[in-house]
Design a protein around this motif. Sequence first.
Motif, PDB file in Angstrom:
ATOM      1  N   GLU A   1      -7.397   4.969   1.232  1.00  0.00           N
ATOM      2  CA  GLU A   1      -6.346   5.097   0.286  1.00  0.00           C
ATOM      3  C   GLU A   1      -6.874   5.157  -1.236  1.00  0.00           C
ATOM      4  O   GLU A   1      -6.474   5.806  -2.065  1.00  0.00           O
ATOM      5  N   LYS A   2      -7.771   4.043  -1.414  1.00  0.00           N
ATOM      6  CA  LYS A   2      -8.247   4.055  -2.935  1.00  0.00           C
ATOM      7  C   LYS A   2      -8.991   5.015  -3.352  1.00  0.00           C
ATOM      8  O   LYS A   2      -9.199   5.598  -4.301  1.00  0.00           O
TER       9      LYS A   2
ATOM     10  N   LYS B   1       0.914  -1.285  -0.020  1.00  0.00           N
ATOM     11  CA  LYS B   1       0.107   0.046  -0.163  1.00  0.00           C
ATOM     12  C   LYS B   1       0.984   1.193  -0.009  1.00  0.00           C
ATOM     13  O   LYS B   1       0.701   2.165  -0.704  1.00  0.00           O
TER      14      LYS B   1
ATOM     15  N   TYR C   1      -4.392   2.632  -9.117  1.00  0.00           N
ATOM     16  CA  TYR C   1      -5.663   2.416  -8.293  1.00  0.00           C
ATOM     17  C   TYR C   1      -5.829   0.965  -8.703  1.00  0.00           C
ATOM     18  O   TYR C   1      -6.092   0.153  -7.551  1.00  0.00           O
TER      19      TYR C   1
ATOM     20  N   ALA D   1      -5.765  -2.613  -0.740  1.00  0.00           N
ATOM     21  CA  ALA D   1      -5.685  -1.506  -0.064  1.00  0.00           C
ATOM     22  C   ALA D   1      -6.865  -0.944   0.710  1.00  0.00           C
ATOM     23  O   ALA D   1      -7.932  -1.507   0.428  1.00  0.00           O
TER      24      ALA D   1
ATOM     25  N   MET E   1      -3.843  -1.197  -6.096  1.00  0.00           N
ATOM     26  CA  MET E   1      -4.241  -0.844  -4.919  1.00  0.00           C
ATOM     27  C   MET E   1      -5.668  -1.911  -4.627  1.00  0.00           C
ATOM     28  O   MET E   1      -5.572  -2.566  -3.627  1.00  0.00           O
TER      29      MET E   1
END
Length: 186
Positions: A58-59, A5, A46, A54, A49
Amino acid sequence: MATAKKAAAKKSTRSRATPASKTGTPDAIKLLTADHREVKALFQQYQEMVDHEAEDQEKQEIAEQICLMLTVHAQIEEELFYPAAKEAIKEPDLVNEANVEHASAKDLIAQIQESDPSDEMYDAKVKVLGEYIDHHVKEEESELFPQARKAKVDLAGLGEQLNERKQALMAEMGLGMEEEEEAAAE
Ligand SMILES: [Fe+2]
Ligand SMILES: [Fe+2]
């Protein structure tokens, strides 16, 4: 998971277009193409992730960055580049098609902005937006941009205008400040 991540989050998504004018601002096509590359890198980030599971937050940060970047990009194209290109190129229909594609992309962008990664459709929406933008970018870069380059479009002057408008819109949306914010948050 945490390492992956972090690596994904730290990966730089910025690209620099080669300056073409005396003032160092890239011409219109170089500026728009650099935007295309930058947003493609964000879509790839993305997807990484998603692959590394993730955290939602965060996404969502990346998805929101994608949405804002695309909003600014579409707006400067619609306000400045498309009208200039439409007047000059052989096939002005290309610009009409591009405008229609922008409208569909904006609809998907709005759906993403209105939801969050807890929605089971969220990843799918971001993915489809990425595919959609890929298609749109290919058409711009293979048809619209070459025709504009051939026609009598002042690409250097237009590049200055696009850059100025882009900076103003990004400042309005609080973009271009993430680095300072990140530094302050650490
Ligand atoms: Fe476009
Ligand atoms: Fe574009």
